[in-house]
Scaffold this motif. Structure first.
Motif, PDB file in Angstrom:
ATOM      1  N   ARG A   1       0.824  -1.196   0.000  1.00  0.00           N
ATOM      2  CA  ARG A   1       0.000   0.000   0.000  1.00  0.00           C
ATOM      3  C   ARG A   1       0.861   1.250   0.000  1.00  0.00           C
ATOM      4  O   ARG A   1       0.609   2.196  -0.745  1.00  0.00           O
ATOM      5  CB  ARG A   1      -0.932   0.023   1.219  1.00  0.00           C
ATOM      6  CG  ARG A   1      -2.069  -0.956   1.130  1.00  0.00           C
ATOM      7  CD  ARG A   1      -2.983  -0.832   2.328  1.00  0.00           C
ATOM      8  NE  ARG A   1      -4.075  -1.787   2.279  1.00  0.00           N
ATOM      9  CZ  ARG A   1      -5.115  -1.775   3.106  1.00  0.00           C
ATOM     10  NH1 ARG A   1      -5.211  -0.861   4.049  1.00  0.00           N
ATOM     11  NH2 ARG A   1      -6.066  -2.692   2.983  1.00  0.00           N
ATOM     12  N   LYS A   2       1.883   1.269   0.844  1.00  0.00           N
ATOM     13  CA  LYS A   2       2.751   2.445   0.929  1.00  0.00           C
ATOM     14  C   LYS A   2       3.396   2.752  -0.417  1.00  0.00           C
ATOM     15  O   LYS A   2       3.482   3.913  -0.821  1.00  0.00           O
ATOM     16  CB  LYS A   2       3.824   2.244   2.001  1.00  0.00           C
ATOM     17  CG  LYS A   2       4.645   3.484   2.245  1.00  0.00           C
ATOM     18  CD  LYS A   2       5.587   3.308   3.409  1.00  0.00           C
ATOM     19  CE  LYS A   2       6.317   4.602   3.687  1.00  0.00           C
ATOM     20  NZ  LYS A   2       7.179   4.501   4.853  1.00  0.00           N
ATOM     21  N   ALA A   3       3.822   1.717  -1.122  1.00  0.00           N
ATOM     22  CA  ALA A   3       4.434   1.910  -2.440  1.00  0.00           C
ATOM     23  C   ALA A   3       3.420   2.508  -3.423  1.00  0.00           C
ATOM     24  O   ALA A   3       3.753   3.422  -4.194  1.00  0.00           O
ATOM     25  CB  ALA A   3       4.988   0.588  -2.967  1.00  0.00           C
ATOM     26  N   VAL A   4       2.200   2.003  -3.403  1.00  0.00           N
ATOM     27  CA  VAL A   4       1.157   2.528  -4.286  1.00  0.00           C
ATOM     28  C   VAL A   4       0.824   3.971  -3.908  1.00  0.00           C
ATOM     29  O   VAL A   4       0.698   4.842  -4.782  1.00  0.00           O
ATOM     30  CB  VAL A   4      -0.106   1.639  -4.242  1.00  0.00           C
ATOM     31  CG1 VAL A   4      -1.270   2.293  -4.976  1.00  0.00           C
ATOM     32  CG2 VAL A   4       0.191   0.276  -4.841  1.00  0.00           C
ATOM     33  N   TYR A   5       0.695   4.235  -2.633  1.00  0.00           N
ATOM     34  CA  TYR A   5       0.393   5.597  -2.179  1.00  0.00           C
ATOM     35  C   TYR A   5       1.483   6.568  -2.634  1.00  0.00           C
ATOM     36  O   TYR A   5       1.194   7.674  -3.075  1.00  0.00           O
ATOM     37  CB  TYR A   5       0.271   5.666  -0.659  1.00  0.00           C
ATOM     38  CG  TYR A   5      -0.876   4.895  -0.055  1.00  0.00           C
ATOM     39  CD1 TYR A   5      -2.024   4.580  -0.779  1.00  0.00           C
ATOM     40  CD2 TYR A   5      -0.816   4.473   1.270  1.00  0.00           C
ATOM     41  CE1 TYR A   5      -3.069   3.873  -0.199  1.00  0.00           C
ATOM     42  CE2 TYR A   5      -1.864   3.776   1.853  1.00  0.00           C
ATOM     43  CZ  TYR A   5      -2.984   3.478   1.120  1.00  0.00           C
ATOM     44  OH  TYR A   5      -4.021   2.781   1.695  1.00  0.00           O
ATOM     45  N   ALA A   6       2.740   6.151  -2.510  1.00  0.00           N
ATOM     46  CA  ALA A   6       3.854   7.018  -2.900  1.00  0.00           C
ATOM     47  C   ALA A   6       3.810   7.328  -4.393  1.00  0.00           C
ATOM     48  O   ALA A   6       4.020   8.479  -4.804  1.00  0.00           O
ATOM     49  CB  ALA A   6       5.184   6.361  -2.527  1.00  0.00           C
ATOM     50  N   GLU A   7       3.527   6.317  -5.186  1.00  0.00           N
ATOM     51  CA  GLU A   7       3.454   6.510  -6.641  1.00  0.00           C
ATOM     52  C   GLU A   7       2.308   7.459  -7.004  1.00  0.00           C
ATOM     53  O   GLU A   7       2.476   8.383  -7.794  1.00  0.00           O
ATOM     54  CB  GLU A   7       3.257   5.158  -7.319  1.00  0.00           C
ATOM     55  CG  GLU A   7       3.274   5.215  -8.824  1.00  0.00           C
ATOM     56  CD  GLU A   7       3.135   3.842  -9.437  1.00  0.00           C
ATOM     57  OE1 GLU A   7       2.434   3.735 -10.456  1.00  0.00           O
ATOM     58  OE2 GLU A   7       3.722   2.881  -8.902  1.00  0.00           O
TER      59      GLU A   7
END
Length: 116
Positions: free
Chosen positions: A70-76
Protein backbone atom coordinates in the motif's frame (compact mmCIF):
# COMPACT_ATOMS: atom_id res chain seq x y z
CA UNK A 1 -14.11 23.77 0.26
CA UNK A 2 -13.89 25.12 -3.29
CA UNK A 3 -15.32 23.27 -6.27
CA UNK A 4 -11.82 22.93 -7.72
CA UNK A 5 -10.53 21.30 -4.55
CA UNK A 6 -13.52 18.95 -4.38
CA UNK A 7 -13.01 17.95 -8.02
CA UNK A 8 -9.30 17.45 -7.43
CA UNK A 9 -9.91 15.22 -4.41
CA UNK A 10 -12.60 13.24 -6.25
CA UNK A 11 -10.14 12.63 -9.09
CA UNK A 12 -7.45 11.43 -6.72
CA UNK A 13 -9.88 9.11 -4.95
CA UNK A 14 -10.89 7.60 -8.29
CA UNK A 15 -7.25 7.07 -9.26
CA UNK A 16 -6.46 5.56 -5.89
CA UNK A 17 -9.39 3.16 -6.12
CA UNK A 18 -8.16 1.79 -9.46
CA UNK A 19 -4.44 1.76 -8.76
CA UNK A 20 -4.52 0.12 -5.35
CA UNK A 21 -6.53 -2.98 -6.22
CA UNK A 22 -3.50 -5.34 -6.33
CA UNK A 23 -2.14 -3.91 -3.07
CA UNK A 24 -5.46 -4.54 -1.38
CA UNK A 25 -6.02 -8.12 -2.42
CA UNK A 26 -6.27 -10.22 0.69
CA UNK A 27 -5.71 -13.82 1.50
CA UNK A 28 -8.15 -15.99 3.38
CA UNK A 29 -5.95 -15.53 6.46
CA UNK A 30 -6.33 -11.74 6.34
CA UNK A 31 -10.04 -11.94 5.53
CA UNK A 32 -10.58 -14.19 8.55
CA UNK A 33 -8.55 -11.93 10.83
CA UNK A 34 -10.63 -8.95 9.68
CA UNK A 35 -13.89 -10.86 10.17
CA UNK A 36 -12.78 -11.74 13.72
CA UNK A 37 -11.85 -8.11 14.47
CA UNK A 38 -8.24 -9.07 15.08
CA UNK A 39 -7.08 -6.58 12.45
CA UNK A 40 -8.88 -3.79 10.67
CA UNK A 41 -8.63 -0.74 8.47
CA UNK A 42 -6.93 2.15 10.21
CA UNK A 43 -7.84 5.76 9.54
CA UNK A 44 -4.40 6.28 7.97
CA UNK A 45 -4.86 3.88 5.03
CA UNK A 46 -3.08 0.88 6.49
CA UNK A 47 -4.11 -2.30 8.27
CA UNK A 48 -3.58 -2.46 12.02
CA UNK A 49 -4.02 -4.75 14.99
CA UNK A 50 -7.22 -4.03 16.89
CA UNK A 51 -6.56 -3.11 20.53
CA UNK A 52 -6.44 -6.23 22.69
CA UNK A 53 -6.25 -8.66 19.76
CA UNK A 54 -3.63 -11.39 19.69
CA UNK A 55 -2.66 -12.13 16.09
CA UNK A 56 -0.60 -14.99 14.73
CA UNK A 57 2.82 -14.57 13.17
CA UNK A 58 1.31 -15.43 9.77
CA UNK A 59 -1.34 -12.71 10.05
CA UNK A 60 1.26 -10.19 11.20
CA UNK A 61 3.58 -11.08 8.31
CA UNK A 62 0.79 -10.78 5.72
CA UNK A 63 -0.49 -7.54 7.24
CA UNK A 64 2.99 -6.01 7.09
CA UNK A 65 3.39 -7.13 3.48
CA UNK A 66 0.07 -5.58 2.49
CA UNK A 67 0.98 -2.35 4.27
CA UNK A 68 4.31 -2.19 2.42
CA UNK A 69 2.51 -2.68 -0.90
CA UNK A 70 0.00 0.00 0.00
CA UNK A 71 2.75 2.44 0.93
CA UNK A 72 4.43 1.91 -2.44
CA UNK A 73 1.16 2.53 -4.29
CA UNK A 74 0.39 5.60 -2.18
CA UNK A 75 3.85 7.02 -2.90
CA UNK A 76 3.45 6.51 -6.64
CA UNK A 77 -0.01 8.09 -6.70
CA UNK A 78 1.11 10.97 -4.50
CA UNK A 79 3.97 11.76 -6.85
CA UNK A 80 1.73 11.59 -9.91
CA UNK A 81 -0.81 13.94 -8.33
CA UNK A 82 1.49 16.36 -6.54
CA UNK A 83 0.20 15.56 -3.06
CA UNK A 84 1.74 13.89 -0.05
CA UNK A 85 1.68 10.19 0.67
CA UNK A 86 -0.36 10.93 3.79
CA UNK A 87 -3.06 12.72 1.79
CA UNK A 88 -3.31 9.79 -0.61
CA UNK A 89 -3.38 7.27 2.24
CA UNK A 90 -6.03 9.21 4.18
CA UNK A 91 -8.29 9.49 1.13
CA UNK A 92 -7.96 5.78 0.55
CA UNK A 93 -8.64 5.06 4.22
CA UNK A 94 -12.00 6.79 3.95
CA UNK A 95 -13.00 4.56 1.03
CA UNK A 96 -11.75 1.38 2.70
CA UNK A 97 -13.50 2.14 5.96
CA UNK A 98 -16.74 2.96 4.16
CA UNK A 99 -16.52 -0.32 2.21
CA UNK A 100 -15.66 -2.49 5.20
CA UNK A 101 -18.36 -5.10 5.78
CA UNK A 102 -20.68 -5.01 8.76
CA UNK A 103 -19.12 -6.67 11.80
CA UNK A 104 -15.55 -5.75 10.90
CA UNK A 105 -13.47 -3.39 13.01
CA UNK A 106 -12.25 -0.04 11.71
CA UNK A 107 -10.66 3.03 13.23
CA UNK A 108 -12.84 6.09 13.52
CA UNK A 109 -11.53 9.61 12.91
CA UNK A 110 -10.22 9.87 16.47
CA UNK A 111 -8.27 6.60 16.17
CA UNK A 112 -10.61 4.50 18.28
CA UNK A 113 -11.43 0.99 17.07
CA UNK A 114 -15.14 0.47 16.43
CA UNK A 115 -17.12 -2.42 15.04
CA UNK A 116 -19.23 -1.57 12.01
Amino acid sequence: MTNFYKSFLTGIIALVAVAVQPAFAQSETIAEAKANCEIGEKNNGYLGVVDGADITTAVNREMRSINQQRKAVYAELAEQNGVTVNVTAKLTAEKLINRAPAGSCVQNASGRWVQK
